[in-house]
Design a protein around this motif. Sequence first.
Motif, short mmCIF file in Angstrom:
data_model
loop_
_atom_site.label_atom_id
_atom_site.label_comp_id
_atom_site.label_asym_id
_atom_site.label_seq_id
_atom_site.Cartn_x
_atom_site.Cartn_y
_atom_site.Cartn_z
N ALA A 159 0.84 -1.19 0.00
CA ALA A 159 0.00 0.00 0.00
C ALA A 159 0.88 1.25 0.00
O ALA A 159 1.99 1.23 0.53
CB ALA A 159 -0.89 0.00 1.23
N PRO A 160 0.39 2.32 -0.57
CA PRO A 160 1.18 3.56 -0.54
C PRO A 160 1.24 4.10 0.89
O PRO A 160 0.41 3.75 1.73
CB PRO A 160 0.40 4.50 -1.46
N PRO A 161 2.20 4.97 1.18
CA PRO A 161 2.27 5.55 2.53
C PRO A 161 1.02 6.37 2.84
O PRO A 161 0.40 6.93 1.94
CB PRO A 161 3.51 6.43 2.49
N ALA A 162 0.69 6.43 4.11
CA ALA A 162 -0.44 7.26 4.56
C ALA A 162 -0.10 8.73 4.35
O ALA A 162 -0.96 9.53 3.96
CB ALA A 162 -0.75 6.98 6.01
N PHE A 163 1.15 9.10 4.60
CA PHE A 163 1.63 10.46 4.38
C PHE A 163 3.14 10.46 4.45
O PHE A 163 3.76 9.47 4.82
CB PHE A 163 1.04 11.45 5.41
N THR A 164 3.75 11.55 4.06
CA THR A 164 5.19 11.73 4.22
C THR A 164 5.41 12.93 5.14
O THR A 164 4.62 13.87 5.16
CB THR A 164 5.92 11.96 2.89
N LYS A 165 6.46 12.83 5.90
CA LYS A 165 6.81 13.90 6.84
C LYS A 165 8.27 14.26 6.61
O LYS A 165 9.12 13.39 6.51
CB LYS A 165 6.59 13.42 8.27
N ARG A 166 8.55 15.52 6.53
CA ARG A 166 9.90 16.00 6.27
C ARG A 166 10.71 16.05 7.56
O ARG A 166 10.22 16.49 8.59
CB ARG A 166 9.85 17.38 5.65
N VAL A 167 11.96 15.58 7.47
CA VAL A 167 12.89 15.62 8.59
C VAL A 167 14.07 16.49 8.18
O VAL A 167 14.67 16.28 7.13
CB VAL A 167 13.40 14.22 8.97
N GLN A 168 14.39 17.44 9.00
CA GLN A 168 15.54 18.32 8.82
C GLN A 168 16.58 17.94 9.86
O GLN A 168 16.26 17.87 11.04
CB GLN A 168 15.05 19.72 9.07
N VAL A 169 17.82 17.67 9.45
CA VAL A 169 18.89 17.42 10.41
C VAL A 169 19.30 18.77 10.97
O VAL A 169 19.79 19.64 10.24
CB VAL A 169 20.09 16.69 9.75
N LEU A 170 19.08 18.96 12.26
CA LEU A 170 19.28 20.26 12.89
C LEU A 170 20.74 20.48 13.28
O LEU A 170 21.49 19.52 13.49
CB LEU A 170 18.38 20.38 14.13
N GLU A 171 21.10 21.73 13.42
CA GLU A 171 22.46 22.07 13.83
C GLU A 171 22.57 21.99 15.34
O GLU A 171 21.68 22.40 16.08
CB GLU A 171 22.81 23.48 13.35
N CYS A 172 23.68 21.44 15.80
CA CYS A 172 23.96 21.31 17.23
C CYS A 172 24.95 22.40 17.61
O CYS A 172 26.06 22.46 17.09
CB CYS A 172 24.54 19.92 17.52
N ALA A 173 24.55 23.26 18.53
CA ALA A 173 25.38 24.41 18.89
C ALA A 173 26.57 24.02 19.76
O ALA A 173 27.65 24.59 19.63
CB ALA A 173 24.53 25.45 19.61
N ASP A 174 26.40 23.03 20.65
CA ASP A 174 27.48 22.72 21.59
C ASP A 174 28.19 21.40 21.30
O ASP A 174 29.00 20.95 22.10
CB ASP A 174 26.94 22.73 23.01
N CYS A 175 27.91 20.75 20.18
CA CYS A 175 28.52 19.45 19.89
C CYS A 175 30.04 19.54 19.69
O CYS A 175 30.78 18.71 20.20
CB CYS A 175 27.89 18.80 18.67
N ALA A 176 30.50 20.54 18.97
CA ALA A 176 31.94 20.67 18.71
C ALA A 176 32.71 20.88 20.01
O ALA A 176 33.80 20.36 20.19
CB ALA A 176 32.19 21.81 17.74
N GLY A 177 32.13 21.62 20.97
CA GLY A 177 32.78 21.88 22.24
C GLY A 177 32.88 20.66 23.12
O GLY A 177 33.82 20.54 23.92
N ARG A 178 31.94 19.73 22.99
CA ARG A 178 31.97 18.52 23.80
C ARG A 178 32.98 17.49 23.28
O ARG A 178 33.30 16.55 23.97
CB ARG A 178 30.59 17.87 23.83
N LEU A 179 33.46 17.67 22.06
CA LEU A 179 34.33 16.67 21.43
C LEU A 179 35.75 17.18 21.32
O LEU A 179 36.29 17.34 20.26
CB LEU A 179 33.79 16.33 20.04
N ARG A 180 36.37 17.41 22.41
CA ARG A 180 37.75 17.93 22.37
C ARG A 180 38.73 16.83 22.12
O ARG A 180 38.73 15.76 22.46
CB ARG A 180 38.09 18.58 23.68
#
Length: 180
Positions: A159-180
Amino acid sequence: MKILLSLMLALFPALASAQLGPQSDWGDIYRNRFYSPDMPVVTFHAKSSNGVGSKLIFAKVNEVSRFVGADGVEYLYGGTAEICNNYAVTGSLSDSDRVCLSTETVELVRPRAYQFEFCIFRSDGDCAGYATSDKQYPLTYDVAVYRRLSESDAFHSGAPPAFTKRVQVLECADCAGRLR
């Protein structure tokens, strides 16, 4: 007739709340047993700091974020995972006899760009020629969400999908700082 009308009025709010669509929250979609998103994943190879343990982790794209590292490279962040970093071997050396003694929490990070190799020519059942391709994980996905009509139905029964939903990969503000 009154009983039938009362029953219909009692069921109407339940039926209305069961109808999900592209505006619905991912939590609502996952909680509803009649809907199932065909969510793409990003693969992360998590390794312990001492190199003893590792696992392949598949993170759903709606749970992944992105950031630019100090080196100017764009990375994807998938949260954290528990990895065994110390094993004890009991009996033989087979994997079924390994017991994890301690774990560590590792950050799931990978470059957005990746390269894969695939076979382009086979000889005697083996690959005799390879090619490589450079790709990037997209930052936007259109995710198909399937609906089944009863508990016994499959979600992907043609069966075809009931609907499609868009997903945006969001920017992480503090990720670079946590990965020293």
